[in-house]
Design a protein around this motif. Structure first.
Motif, PDB file in Angstrom:
ATOM      1  N   TYR A  77     128.347  18.032  21.032  1.00  0.00           N
ATOM      2  CA  TYR A  77     126.924  17.709  21.168  1.00  0.00           C
ATOM      3  C   TYR A  77     126.284  17.507  19.784  1.00  0.00           C
ATOM      4  CZ  TYR A  77     122.540  17.544  23.710  1.00  0.00           C
ATOM      5  OH  TYR A  77     121.361  17.113  24.268  1.00  0.00           O
ATOM      6  N   VAL A  78     126.617  18.431  18.861  1.00  0.00           N
ATOM      7  CA  VAL A  78     126.064  18.363  17.502  1.00  0.00           C
ATOM      8  C   VAL A  78     126.537  17.082  16.810  1.00  0.00           C
ATOM      9  CG1 VAL A  78     126.359  19.426  15.201  1.00  0.00           C
ATOM     10  CG2 VAL A  78     125.634  20.827  17.151  1.00  0.00           C
ATOM     11  N   ARG A  79     127.822  16.796  16.929  1.00  0.00           N
ATOM     12  CA  ARG A  79     128.365  15.589  16.267  1.00  0.00           C
ATOM     13  C   ARG A  79     127.695  14.332  16.814  1.00  0.00           C
ATOM     14  NH1 ARG A  79     133.809  17.773  16.823  1.00  0.00           N
ATOM     15  NH2 ARG A  79     134.278  18.898  14.914  1.00  0.00           N
ATOM     16  N   GLU A  80     127.554  14.257  18.169  1.00  0.00           N
ATOM     17  CA  GLU A  80     126.920  13.092  18.804  1.00  0.00           C
ATOM     18  C   GLU A  80     125.462  12.962  18.374  1.00  0.00           C
ATOM     19  OE1 GLU A  80     127.784  10.560  20.957  1.00  0.00           O
ATOM     20  OE2 GLU A  80     129.779  11.108  20.249  1.00  0.00           O
ATOM     21  N   TRP A  81     124.783  14.101  18.319  1.00  0.00           N
ATOM     22  CA  TRP A  81     123.355  14.109  17.952  1.00  0.00           C
ATOM     23  C   TRP A  81     123.179  13.472  16.576  1.00  0.00           C
ATOM     24  CZ3 TRP A  81     119.282  15.654  21.000  1.00  0.00           C
ATOM     25  CH2 TRP A  81     118.042  15.747  20.365  1.00  0.00           C
ATOM     26  N   LYS A  82     124.048  13.888  15.645  1.00  0.00           N
ATOM     27  CA  LYS A  82     123.948  13.357  14.279  1.00  0.00           C
ATOM     28  C   LYS A  82     124.335  11.880  14.237  1.00  0.00           C
ATOM     29  CE  LYS A  82     125.594  16.033  10.992  1.00  0.00           C
ATOM     30  NZ  LYS A  82     126.604  16.955  10.441  1.00  0.00           N
ATOM     31  N   HIS A  90     119.782  24.650  12.322  1.00  0.00           N
ATOM     32  CA  HIS A  90     120.365  25.909  12.793  1.00  0.00           C
ATOM     33  C   HIS A  90     119.499  27.062  12.291  1.00  0.00           C
ATOM     34  CE1 HIS A  90     123.758  29.042  12.073  1.00  0.00           C
ATOM     35  NE2 HIS A  90     123.173  29.265  13.236  1.00  0.00           N
ATOM     36  N   LEU A  91     118.964  27.852  13.240  1.00  0.00           N
ATOM     37  CA  LEU A  91     118.156  29.005  12.854  1.00  0.00           C
ATOM     38  C   LEU A  91     119.074  30.202  12.631  1.00  0.00           C
ATOM     39  CD1 LEU A  91     115.122  28.633  15.316  1.00  0.00           C
ATOM     40  CD2 LEU A  91     115.378  27.744  12.983  1.00  0.00           C
ATOM     41  N   THR A  92     119.079  30.710  11.420  1.00  0.00           N
ATOM     42  CA  THR A  92     119.927  31.840  11.070  1.00  0.00           C
ATOM     43  C   THR A  92     119.292  32.640   9.950  1.00  0.00           C
ATOM     44  OG1 THR A  92     122.001  32.490  10.005  1.00  0.00           O
ATOM     45  CG2 THR A  92     121.313  30.209   9.658  1.00  0.00           C
ATOM     46  N   MET A  93     119.450  33.954  10.011  1.00  0.00           N
ATOM     47  CA  MET A  93     118.858  34.791   8.959  1.00  0.00           C
ATOM     48  C   MET A  93     119.492  34.527   7.594  1.00  0.00           C
ATOM     49  SD  MET A  93     120.351  38.517   9.872  1.00  0.00           S
ATOM     50  CE  MET A  93     122.092  38.902   9.832  1.00  0.00           C
ATOM     51  N   TYR A  94     120.654  33.860   7.592  1.00  0.00           N
ATOM     52  CA  TYR A  94     121.332  33.575   6.314  1.00  0.00           C
ATOM     53  C   TYR A  94     120.865  32.269   5.675  1.00  0.00           C
ATOM     54  CZ  TYR A  94     124.491  37.053   8.270  1.00  0.00           C
ATOM     55  OH  TYR A  94     125.005  38.194   8.835  1.00  0.00           O
ATOM     56  N   GLY A  95     119.955  31.559   6.334  1.00  0.00           N
ATOM     57  CA  GLY A  95     119.583  30.221   5.874  1.00  0.00           C
ATOM     58  C   GLY A  95     118.527  30.214   4.780  1.00  0.00           C
ATOM     59  N   VAL A 121     127.879  33.322  15.153  1.00  0.00           N
ATOM     60  CA  VAL A 121     127.869  31.860  15.257  1.00  0.00           C
ATOM     61  C   VAL A 121     129.030  31.298  14.426  1.00  0.00           C
ATOM     62  CG1 VAL A 121     126.524  29.787  14.668  1.00  0.00           C
ATOM     63  CG2 VAL A 121     125.380  31.769  15.690  1.00  0.00           C
ATOM     64  N   GLU A 122     129.780  30.350  15.020  1.00  0.00           N
ATOM     65  CA  GLU A 122     130.939  29.778  14.315  1.00  0.00           C
ATOM     66  C   GLU A 122     130.507  29.051  13.035  1.00  0.00           C
ATOM     67  OE1 GLU A 122     133.709  27.418  16.940  1.00  0.00           O
ATOM     68  OE2 GLU A 122     132.143  27.950  18.374  1.00  0.00           O
ATOM     69  N   LYS A 123     131.429  29.109  12.058  1.00  0.00           N
ATOM     70  CA  LYS A 123     131.204  28.477  10.752  1.00  0.00           C
ATOM     71  C   LYS A 123     130.816  26.993  10.895  1.00  0.00           C
ATOM     72  CE  LYS A 123     133.679  28.472   6.393  1.00  0.00           C
ATOM     73  NZ  LYS A 123     135.030  28.419   5.833  1.00  0.00           N
ATOM     74  N   TYR A 126     127.157  26.272  10.667  1.00  0.00           N
ATOM     75  CA  TYR A 126     126.595  26.420   9.313  1.00  0.00           C
ATOM     76  C   TYR A 126     126.921  25.176   8.486  1.00  0.00           C
ATOM     77  CZ  TYR A 126     125.872  31.381  10.302  1.00  0.00           C
ATOM     78  OH  TYR A 126     125.448  32.565  10.842  1.00  0.00           O
ATOM     79  N   GLU A 127     128.120  24.641   8.702  1.00  0.00           N
ATOM     80  CA  GLU A 127     128.564  23.511   7.881  1.00  0.00           C
ATOM     81  C   GLU A 127     128.019  22.172   8.364  1.00  0.00           C
ATOM     82  OE1 GLU A 127     132.675  25.546   6.296  1.00  0.00           O
ATOM     83  OE2 GLU A 127     132.800  23.986   7.824  1.00  0.00           O
TER      84      GLU A 127
END
Ligand code: SAM
Length: 182
Positions: A77-82, A90-95, A121-123, A126-127
């Motif tokens: 889905y992510v690949r198609e969206w792009k 991506h909402l993440t506390m590490y962002g 959440v899988e890497k 993030y990438e």
């Protein structure tokens, strides 16, 4: 404003839903997505009748449109969206802090896919995400992160959405409950 606002398409991708423990929080992700101006929710990996039924009931009572899909392959889905020209947030506390990223995100008209997790959440996300965005630098919740992000994205305009086909509508009240019926 209409759902999606000036971006046309704003969808939420919910990762890692565990039917045995996440029913309430995933329902809240859906409620926030709808109420704060997203066009729909995409549930990755699984389908869960109780989530599907809750969303259908809310839309039937309080109006739509609000799109819902489940059992979706999140990576694809992510690949198609792009590939179709959209951006992935991506909402993440590490962002990177919301204050620093929202001007870039809000000022372009690209369709937006907002990704929220459950546990780890899988890497890949993030990438592959266009932006990894943190809402403050503390761990909290996907519901809070999504609400704050959408509020900032739509600059508070989500309060003016007029839903279609509603059966029930709330009327402001100083005290007590006022519900209008169509
Ligand atoms: N380790 C996770 C993380 O990367 O944020 C925390 C898991 S938290 C229970 C579930 C989801 O809440 C995360 O996947 C993320 O989408 C969201 N979340 C929690 N805290 C956040 C924060 N400070 N900023 C943005 N999103 C947050």
């Amino acid at each position: 404003m209409k759902p999606g606002g000036p971006y046309g398409k704003v969808y939420v991708l919910r990762l890692g839903h565990r039917p045995e423990r996440d029913k309430r929080i995933t329902t809240h992700v859906a409620l926030v997505a709808r109420a704060f101006g997203a066009n729909g929710l995409i549930l990755e990996g699984v389908c869960d009748d109780s989530i599907t039924n809750s969303i259908l009931k809310v839309v039937e009572a309080w109006g739509g449109p609000f799109h819902f899909e489940c059992g979706v392959n999140g990576r694809r889905y992510v690949r198609e969206w792009k590939k179709r020209g959209g951006e992935v947030i991506h909402l993440t506390m590490y962002g990177v802090n919301l204050d620093d990223t929202i001007p870039l995100i809000a000022s372009n008209s690209k369709p937006k896919l907002i990704v929220v997790g459950a546990e780890k959440v899988e890497k890949f996300y993030y990438e592959e995400s266009t932006y990894n965005v943190s809402v403050g630098q503390q761990p909290h919740s996907e519901v809070a992160a999504l609400a704050l992000f959408l509020d900032r994205l739509f600059r508070g305009e989500w309060v003016n959405i007029e839903y279609e086909g509603w059966r029930l509508r709330l009327v402001e009240s100083v005290r007590g409950k006022r519900v209008e019926r169509a």
